[in-house]
Scaffold this active site. Structure first.
Site, PDB file in Angstrom:
ATOM      1  N   ASP A  65       0.857  -1.186   0.000  1.00 49.81           N
ATOM      2  CA  ASP A  65       0.000   0.000   0.000  1.00 49.81           C
ATOM      3  C   ASP A  65       0.893   1.236   0.000  1.00 49.81           C
ATOM      4  OD1 ASP A  65      -2.268   1.525  -0.025  1.00 49.81           O
ATOM      5  OD2 ASP A  65      -2.755   1.272   2.093  1.00 49.81           O
ATOM      6  N   HIS A  87      -0.888  -0.988   5.059  1.00 46.58           N
ATOM      7  CA  HIS A  87      -1.511   0.326   5.225  1.00 46.58           C
ATOM      8  C   HIS A  87      -1.055   0.981   6.525  1.00 46.58           C
ATOM      9  CE1 HIS A  87      -4.552   3.481   5.314  1.00 46.58           C
ATOM     10  NE2 HIS A  87      -4.888   3.067   6.524  1.00 46.58           N
ATOM     11  N   ASP A 122      -3.130  -2.645  -2.573  1.00 43.46           N
ATOM     12  CA  ASP A 122      -4.177  -1.680  -2.240  1.00 43.46           C
ATOM     13  C   ASP A 122      -3.858  -0.320  -2.855  1.00 43.46           C
ATOM     14  OD1 ASP A 122      -6.416  -0.579  -1.136  1.00 43.46           O
ATOM     15  OD2 ASP A 122      -5.782  -0.738   0.950  1.00 43.46           O
TER      16      ASP A 122
END
Length: 267
Positions: A24, A242, A96
């Site tokens: 991410d 993340h 992501d």
């Protein structure tokens, strides 16, 4: 006593030597800071221990442009080899933060770097072990994880009352794109409002996994996030990546110490 703090069942249909990776990118354009890419890779068959790395890139840039993914893949596989004395047969990557318009860029730029990192590993292991290895045949699957969607799914009872789709609901036809392999998954339960599914696109697949393998692995990993006693919207490695890039990009703006690479220090 040497056991993991948190673990969920591994799908029985899954090949035993599988590595899962989460990638991410965090952006903070308001404060003018560099974007930060977070990379985490599992190191054990139960997907409990993870190898974590970050790198900084130009502000607002989502796609990895500094040729670092091949290094991260190489180093993660090398750490996996040190721990297990074997290499994984397959790698499943959850990516992501990629929009529909950026998927082709990921396929053209990021995925080749993954295969390049695998290729470099052969020479490294041969140099360390003083033995000759056959060509490394590691299957790679990359799944794009999309959370910001407008789609909603409901169930209906005999009295025509509508309810949120329950945890584990999957949609593989009807509203999916017939030209690609994609699916929707509802992993979490909600107490208020409408539940939002997550949309997954299978962008690359050189493994022998079936769609059911991906569905089962993805759902199980939504319960494997160690900061929450329940299911979350995305697979655990995706959430770890993340969390890692958010902390590094928003607060530290520097790489962490290398002795923390194999710890979840950011939780």
């Amino acid at each position: 006593i040497g056991l993991p703090n948190w673990a969920v069942d591994v799908p029985q249909s899954l090949p035993p030597l599988t590595m899962i990776i989460g990638i991410d990118v965090s952006h903070n354009t308001k404060k003018g800071r560099r974007s930060c890419l977070g990379f985490v890779a599992s190191l054990d068959p139960q997907f409990c221990d993870f190898y974590s790395r970050i790198c900084f890139q130009k502000q607002g840039v989502e796609i990895s442009t500094n040729n670092i993914l091949d290094v991260f893949i190489h180093d993660a596989l090398l750490e996996f080899y040190k721990r297990n004395k074997k290499l994984p047969d397959n790698i499943v990557i959850y990516r992501d933060g990629v929009s529909d318009q950026q998927m082709k860029i990921v396929k053209d730029h990021e995925i080749p770097k993954i295969y390049e990192g695998i290729k470099k590993l052969k020479g490294t292991i041969e140099a360390k072990t003083k033995t000759s290895l056959q060509d490394l045949k590691i299957g790679v699957a990359e799944i794009i994880v999309t959370k910001r969607i407008d789609d909603r799914f409901f169930t209906k009872d005999n009295q025509k009352r509508y309810y949120n789709a329950s945890s584990g609901t999957t949609v593989i036809s009807g509203v999916t794109n017939p030209s690609v392999c994609d699916f929707y998954l509802v992993a979490q339960n909600v107490n208020q409002g409408t539940v939002t599914p997550t949309h997954y696109y299978l962008l690359e697949n050189s493994t022998n996994f079936t769609l059911d393998n991906f569905l089962e692995l993805t759902y199980f990993q939504c319960f494997n996030y160690q900061n929450w006693m329940g299911s979350i919207r995305v697979p655990a490695p995706c959430q770890y990546a993340h969390k890692l890039c958010l902390i590094a990009g928003e607060m530290i703006q520097a790489e962490h110490q290398q002795n923390l690479n194999d710890t979840l220090f950011y939780l």
